[in-house]
Motif scaffolding. Structure first.
Motif, short mmCIF file in Angstrom:
data_model
loop_
_atom_site.label_atom_id
_atom_site.label_comp_id
_atom_site.label_asym_id
_atom_site.label_seq_id
_atom_site.Cartn_x
_atom_site.Cartn_y
_atom_site.Cartn_z
N SER A 1 0.83 -1.20 0.00
CA SER A 1 0.00 0.00 0.00
C SER A 1 0.86 1.25 0.00
O SER A 1 2.05 1.22 0.31
N ILE A 2 0.22 2.37 -0.34
CA ILE A 2 0.87 3.67 -0.37
C ILE A 2 0.53 4.42 0.92
O ILE A 2 -0.63 4.48 1.32
N LEU A 3 1.55 5.00 1.55
CA LEU A 3 1.31 5.74 2.77
C LEU A 3 0.75 7.12 2.43
O LEU A 3 1.18 7.74 1.45
N PRO A 4 -0.19 7.63 3.21
CA PRO A 4 -0.71 8.98 2.95
C PRO A 4 0.42 10.00 2.96
O PRO A 4 1.29 9.97 3.83
N GLY A 5 0.40 10.90 2.00
CA GLY A 5 1.43 11.92 1.88
C GLY A 5 2.57 11.55 0.97
O GLY A 5 3.38 12.41 0.63
N GLN A 6 2.69 10.27 0.56
CA GLN A 6 3.75 9.89 -0.34
C GLN A 6 3.47 10.38 -1.76
O GLN A 6 2.31 10.36 -2.22
N ASP A 7 4.53 10.82 -2.47
CA ASP A 7 4.42 11.10 -3.90
C ASP A 7 4.58 9.79 -4.65
O ASP A 7 5.48 8.99 -4.35
N ILE A 8 3.70 9.54 -5.62
CA ILE A 8 3.78 8.30 -6.38
C ILE A 8 3.75 8.62 -7.87
O ILE A 8 3.23 9.65 -8.30
N TYR A 9 4.32 7.72 -8.66
CA TYR A 9 4.40 7.89 -10.10
C TYR A 9 4.08 6.55 -10.75
O TYR A 9 4.54 5.49 -10.31
N PHE A 10 3.24 6.60 -11.82
CA PHE A 10 2.89 5.42 -12.58
C PHE A 10 3.64 5.48 -13.90
O PHE A 10 3.71 6.53 -14.55
N SER A 11 4.18 4.34 -14.32
CA SER A 11 4.95 4.32 -15.56
C SER A 11 4.84 2.95 -16.21
O SER A 11 4.40 1.98 -15.59
N ILE A 12 5.27 2.92 -17.47
CA ILE A 12 5.39 1.65 -18.19
C ILE A 12 6.78 1.60 -18.79
O ILE A 12 7.48 2.61 -18.89
N ASN A 13 7.18 0.43 -19.22
CA ASN A 13 8.52 0.22 -19.75
C ASN A 13 8.71 1.02 -21.03
O ASN A 13 7.88 0.97 -21.94
N SER A 14 9.83 1.78 -21.11
CA SER A 14 10.09 2.59 -22.31
C SER A 14 10.31 1.73 -23.54
O SER A 14 10.08 2.18 -24.67
N ASP A 15 10.80 0.48 -23.35
CA ASP A 15 10.98 -0.41 -24.51
C ASP A 15 9.63 -0.73 -25.15
O ASP A 15 9.53 -0.88 -26.37
N TRP A 16 8.58 -0.86 -24.32
CA TRP A 16 7.24 -1.12 -24.87
C TRP A 16 6.81 0.07 -25.72
O TRP A 16 6.28 -0.09 -26.81
N ILE A 17 7.07 1.28 -25.23
CA ILE A 17 6.68 2.47 -25.99
C ILE A 17 7.43 2.53 -27.31
O ILE A 17 6.85 2.73 -28.37
N SER A 18 8.77 2.33 -27.28
CA SER A 18 9.57 2.48 -28.49
C SER A 18 9.21 1.43 -29.53
O SER A 18 9.36 1.67 -30.73
N SER A 19 8.70 0.28 -29.09
CA SER A 19 8.36 -0.78 -30.05
C SER A 19 6.95 -0.62 -30.61
O SER A 19 6.53 -1.43 -31.44
N HIS A 20 6.19 0.39 -30.17
CA HIS A 20 4.82 0.58 -30.65
C HIS A 20 4.56 1.99 -31.16
O HIS A 20 3.41 2.43 -31.19
N LEU A 21 5.61 2.71 -31.48
CA LEU A 21 5.43 4.07 -32.00
C LEU A 21 4.78 4.06 -33.38
O LEU A 21 5.01 3.14 -34.18
N PRO A 22 4.00 5.09 -33.74
CA PRO A 22 3.50 6.16 -32.86
C PRO A 22 2.33 5.68 -32.02
O PRO A 22 1.52 4.88 -32.49
N VAL A 23 2.25 6.14 -30.77
CA VAL A 23 1.28 5.57 -29.85
C VAL A 23 0.69 6.70 -28.99
O VAL A 23 1.32 7.71 -28.74
#
Length: 850
Positions: A116-138
């Motif tokens: 779980s995420i603690l209240p007050g924590q900064d969080i970031y969601f991401s996906i693998n950059s290799d997935w992005i580069s293999s599906h351009l333009p997206v």
């Protein structure tokens, strides 16, 4: 007419080429297309030939029929290619496998977060950059569903990615401070930019949870047992802040941190930190702080904010809980504070100003604010004015509903860019307030009509930097660092380039600097305006013309005149290091480090010196190694005796050494000048001064090519070996009673140093009762001792009487202290010496008592 199909096919082929190689062989499709294209051109030429011939009848109809049949076959093959291309295009849609969503907690690019995420924590969601580069333009569309299932209209982000931008992780970030605990769902809609089948969706569920430590409520109250918020403190009497919280059932302590800030300025007026023992038997626990208005310096009529953070550390994790409460000291209507100014390209992202906009039709401006007002409506103003003239360009006034229970809010609105000029700076003015209360104002800025800086590396591929060095082949630099000589010259050739988006006041500046970044000293520079008025962009320099340094940094900097700091962007840099022409050293000058004086000889061995005897150091040898380039130079060697300035060596010679080769040059020392003549100094002999000849050797080498000069010095302390009275002197008669009673006799034998070869010459100064011959020391006869005692003024120190058969024997004992020097020299001129400043000699004279 034949049906043209080239453009149609190329467009489809280009669209699908990157996405369908696994299902359809596009190289084969391309080959088939090229074959059809050639056949089509052939049939087209055949039609033109038939038209030009001008015949008719059955022959023409037959030829045309044959031609039409061929074209029909080509069209059928083209239709088949179209089906295959459609298949490839469909495969592209099917090929977008769902990406895995990672959660980073605390900071970007950390390890994926689990749990779980603690209240007050900064969080970031991401996906693998290799997935992005293999599906351009997206297209990537991030969104967030709250615990109640409603999708947030504000918390979202959209990316349309045609090519990857360096440093962009295409993530979606959240600040969880103030967010409710519960289950959240982050969604990523993805698909090809030109997809007609809609977007697919990937999801991830996460939970914001205090982990057993949760602040149920934070209140300011005037009662020690209070449970309800008091918004206004009306007296100077003490009041209280209480944080009611639930905690894990465990032993330990909760750390409670309280901070009181002025609401308007954000200045902290009081802080407190304490530890409270957990009480597992209580479901709801309390941490508190006493508010002493006078002691804390609270100002009547001001609003204050209380920040509270509770933390509890377990072996598994650190648990935190945060909360905020407000109060006023005295009657206050409430106020607003602007927390951020936004300037974005769309209404889905809240990017804080200042900002830079490229030319576009609409920009989005807004603000975030914190409010303690209890009114229902707020007036929000957003305006654009010229940054320099303050001329008002656009303005909007918005009636915005105020939620008294919601302390934080933000708003963003669209602005047409009509009336904004390119490459101009504008000010954003924002305000928020309510009727009958004060208005909070703030401002920031943005630049409009400016394209992002060009990717200069794409334009500098043809940049040519050459090094010309006399006597060497021209060199085209390729690495980030190049060795050159002081007389080398560097030339830079760059064809004029004008990328899209250059500002009208853009400039290049070539420069050669002594340092790379921090306050560089410029040896030479050239300014090139990028407005098309200058067609020659070359640059050149030579170290010998601009000043000596060990390193030179060639830089190309892009800037525009309106940037008054003119720091700009360094788009190219190359390091040129002046190659040291040679390494110079004096051979065999090994330094011996000592800590004290030798207890036997008293030699000064505390200082560093080169310990060597004259016969071991009969020459001076110099090593010269040419480094990256051939060396032509002048070598000068001079050796002198330091105490007398007598010149031992003084010679100049020209030398030539090939690159990466080491040469040796030797000079013989004048050995007679290194002889020790201690007899002339006796008895005022000092070991540090008289047993040492210091030779100062100076070697100077200067390169003829670039004037580089290096000087080496060596002080060689040539020590005269001091022989040991115990180790280098052998007593012939260990028992004195065995000594001959009459006449002279051999008393001692000198043991020379191993390197010394006979026959030996020697002399002894200071002692009269012995004499020396070569390595042998003789005692004179007893009949002469009385004269020596009398003439040398020995002192009687004792008398002993012995009873013997012939009568009484009286032994008179005489003593004297004096310096003694014994010099020894071998057949090869090697010298050594015995020396003592105070030798105690005893002579015994025996007589029969009458």
């Amino acid at each position: 007419m034949l049906k043209p199909f080239s453009a149609y096919f190329i467009i489809l082929l280009q669209c699908c080429y990157s996405y369908s190689q696994d299902s359809v062989d596009l190289d084969d499709l391309r080959g088939q297309y090229e074959e059809i294209e050639r056949s089509y051109e052939s049939q087209k030429l055949e039609l033109e030939r038939l038209v030009q011939i001008g015949y008719g009848g059955e022959v023409l109809r037959s030829d045309l029929a044959s031609l039409a049949q061929n074209v029909e076959v080509l069209l059928e093959r083209l239709d088949g290619l179209g089906e295959n291309l459609a298949l490839a295009y469909s495969a592209r849609e099917l090929d977008l496998e769902p990406p895995e969503i990672d959660i980073w907690a605390g900071r970007k690019n950390s390890s994926p977060h689990e749990g779980s995420i603690l209240p007050g924590q900064d969080i970031y969601f991401s996906i693998n950059s290799d997935w992005i580069s293999s599906h351009l333009p997206v297209t990537l569309e991030w969104s967030l569903a709250m615990p109640d299932g409603q999708v947030s209209e504000m918390l979202s982000k959209v990316y349309s990615i045609e090519e990857l931008e360096p440093g962009n992780d295409y993530s979606f970030g959240l600040r969880t401070e103030g967010m409710k605990e519960g289950l959240y769902r982050v969604s990523l809609a993805y698909g090809a930019i030109d997809s007609e089948g809609g977007l697919k969706k990937a999801e991830k569920i996460f939970e914001i949870k205090s982990g057993g430590l949760e602040i149920q409520k934070l209140i300011v109250t005037e009662d020690k047992d209070g449970t309800e918020q008091t918004e206004t403190i009306r007296s100077a009497e003490n009041h209280y802040v209480f944080a009611y919280y639930t905690a894990p059932t465990a032993e330990g302590a909760v750390v409670a941190q309280f901070a009181i800030e002025e609401f308007a300025s954000g200045d902290v007026v009081f802080e407190n930190k304490s530890a409270l023992a957990l009480r597992p038997e209580r479901p709801i626990q309390r941490a508190g702080l006493v508010i002493d208005p006078e002691g804390m310096g609270l100002i009547e009529g001001e609003q204050y904010k209380v920040r509270t953070k509770l933390s509890f550390k377990t072996p598994e994790q650190r648990l935190n809980g945060t909360s905020i409460a407000y109060f006023s000291y005295g009657e206050v209507d409430g106020s607003c504070k602007i927390t951020a100014i936004y300037a974005s390209e769309n209404d889905e992202s809240f990017n804080e100003a200042p900002a830079v906009f490229k030319p576009m039709d609409t920009i989005y401006l807004g603000l975030g604010y914190e409010s303690t007002l209890r009114t229902e409506d707020l007036k929000i103003g957003i305006s654009i004015e010229d940054y320099y003239t303050q001329e008002l360009i656009k303005e909007v006034i918005i009636d915005h509903a105020n939620d008294p229970e919601k302390s934080f809010d933000k708003i963003i609105v669209p602005f047409s860019t009509e009336g904004l000029e390119k490459e101009q700076r504008y000010r954003i003015n924002v305000s928020v307030g309510a009727e009958g209360s004060g208005t909070e104002k703030s401002s920031s800025m943005f630049d409009y009509g400016i394209y992002p800086p060009p990717e200069w590396q794409d334009y500098l591929r043809d940049l040519l930097v050459q090094v010309k060095t006399p006597g060497s082949e021209n060199l085209t630099v390729s690495n980030s660092s190049t060795e050159i000589k002081f007389n080398s010259s560097i030339s830079v050739n760059l064809e004029p380039i004008y990328p899209i988006g250059l500002r009208s006041d853009s400039h290049f500046e070539w420069s050669v600097n002594e340092t790379e970044y921090w306050r560089p000293k410029k040896f030479k520079s050239r300014d090139i305006p990028l407005n098309g008025t200058v067609g020659d962009w070359a640059f050149n320099f030579s170290p010998s013309e601009i000043g000596r340094s060990s390193v030179y940094y060639l830089q190309l900097r892009y800037f525009h005149r309106r940037n008054r700091s003119r720091t700009g962007e360094i788009v190219y840099t190359h390091e040129f290091r002046i190659s040291k022409p040679f390494d110079l050293s004096i051979r065999d000058q090994d330094v011996i480090y000592k800590d004290d004086r030798d207890p036997k000889t008293g030699l000064p061995i505390k200082a560093e010196y080169w310990e060597a005897y004259p016969w071991l150091r009969d020459k001076i040898t110099v090593e010269v190694k040419a480094l990256s380039f051939d060396l032509e130079g002048d070598l000068h060697v001079k050796s002198i005796l330091e105490d007398s300035n007598e010149i031992l060596i003084d010679e100049k010679k020209p030398i030539s050494v090939r690159a990466n080769i080491t040469e040796e040059y030797s000079w013989t020392l004048d050995q007679p000048a290194l002889r020790f003549d201690l007899a002339t100094k006796f008895p005022d002999i000092e070991i540090e001064r008289d047993f040492c000849k210091k030779i100062l050797t100076t070697v100077r080498l200067k390169s003829r090519d670039d004037g580089y000069e290096e000087v080496q010095e060596a002080i060689t302390a040539q020590w005269l070996p001091i022989l040991s009275w115990e180790d280098n002197l052998k007593d012939i008669y260990e028992d004195q009673d065995d000594q001959p009673k009459e006449g002279s006799y051999k008393r001692f034998e000198i043991i020379p140093i191993d390197d010394m070869k006979g026959p030996f010459e020697s002399f002894m100064i200071g002692r009269a009762d012995e004499y020396i011959d070569g390595l042998d020391i003789y005692s004179i006869g007893r009949d002469k001792l009385e004269n020596i005692v009398r003439d040398e003024e020995y002192t009687l120190v004792g008398v002993e009487r012995k009873r013997e058969n012939n009568g009484n024997l009286v032994e008179s004992i005489y003593e004297k202290k004096f310096p003694v020097l014994i010099m020894l020299e071998g057949s090869q001129g090697k010298q050594a010496a015995f020396w003592t400043k105070q030798f105690t000699n005893t002579i015994t004279i025996a007589d029969w008592e009458e």
